[in-house]
Design an enzyme around this catalytic site. Structure first.
Site: not given
Ligand SMILES: [Mg+2]
Length: 271
Positions: A13, A15, A214
């Site tokens: 991923d 961001d 995240d």
């Molecule tokens: Mg993310």
């Protein structure tokens, strides 16, 4: 423990994972990115962002030419060397952007739902929302198979809206800062599985897969990996994974790219 000489594929991923949530900095991960590149381990970016914006980021990370997964799996950009794929260079899953957009406008008119899409505003506004420079903000609007929006209505209304989307063959996905609407059949997991199969044909052996994320929308990706790194983040829901042997799960103490690097150091034996 993994070796840098194993046939590894890394899916990550952006961001809050490889990029800092606020500053988009990735320097804490630079050492590991260089090491993986030296050992020809593909690092495949996997995000809700558009392919146009991801190609730009991919280049600045020195990963250009590798495959990437955009728009939560609705768009896959193949490795630039895979010229033989019939759908090269980009594979689109399901409903195109304009059709999703038309459905959303109809639902909004009928149900008086409150939300603002990336198509409703100009680049300057997207710059404000994301903190991105204008040039990159303009790339972040070039959706091909999904619509990104800010929800401005109640949670109860969201449940109703989400159900209406499902009935129309679409899904409502919660990303880090925004919500995304895309074909119900698309996903980061399906996209990753397609690429894993492609590498297996090329390498003549099953790749060992490492996934990093995240947020809750990374869970489907992490579930289909051999090794999952959950990077500590801001998400209030967290990342829920099955309580089984596979995937092996490591949760980092550090956030963002420092957590990314911590996860790699945990999984790989030193050279
Ligand atoms: Mg993310």
């Amino acid at each position: 423990m993994l070796s840098l000489n194993d046939p590894v594929l890394v899916f990550t991923d952006l961001d809050g994972t490889l990029l800092d949530n606020q500053t988009y900095d990735w320097q804490p991960a630079a050492g590991w990115l260089a090491r993986l590149r030296e050992h020809e381990i593909p690092v495949i970016l996997c995000s809700s962002k558009t392919a146009a914006e991801m190609l730009y980021i991919q280049k600045s990370l020195n990963l250009h030419g590798l495959p990437l997964i955009a728009e939560n799996g609705a768009v896959i950009e193949y490795d630039s060397r895979w010229q033989t794929e019939s759908d090269s260079p980009r594979l689109m899953s399901g409903v195109p952007h304009d059709e999703v957009s038309a459905v959303l406008n109809k639902l909004r008119e009928k149900g008086q739902y409150k939300f603002t899409t990336f198509d409703d505003v100009d680049e300057a506004t997207i710059s404000e929302w994301t903190g991105l420079p204008h040039a990159q903000a303009s790339l972040s609007r070039l959706h091909e198979a999904s619509v990104t929006l800010i929800w401005r209505d109640s949670d109860a209304r969201m449940a109703a809206f989400s159900q209406q989307l499902n009935a129309l063959g679409l899904q409502f996905v919660h990303g880090a800062r925004f919500w995304h609407v895309l074909d119900a059949s698309a996903g980061k997991d399906q996209a990753a599985n397609g690429l894993i199969a492609r590498y297996q044909r090329q390498w003549g052996q099953r790749p060992v897969t490492v996934g990093l994320g995240d947020g809750p929308n990374d869970a489907p990706l992490l579930k289909v990996m051999n090794y999952a790194v959950v990077v500590k983040g801001l998400s209030r829901e967290g990342v829920v994974l099955p309580d089984q042997a596979s995937p092996y799960v490591y949760r980092t103490r550090s956030e963002g790219p420092a957590g990314w690097s911590e996860g790699m150091s945990h999984l790989f034996t030193p050279d």
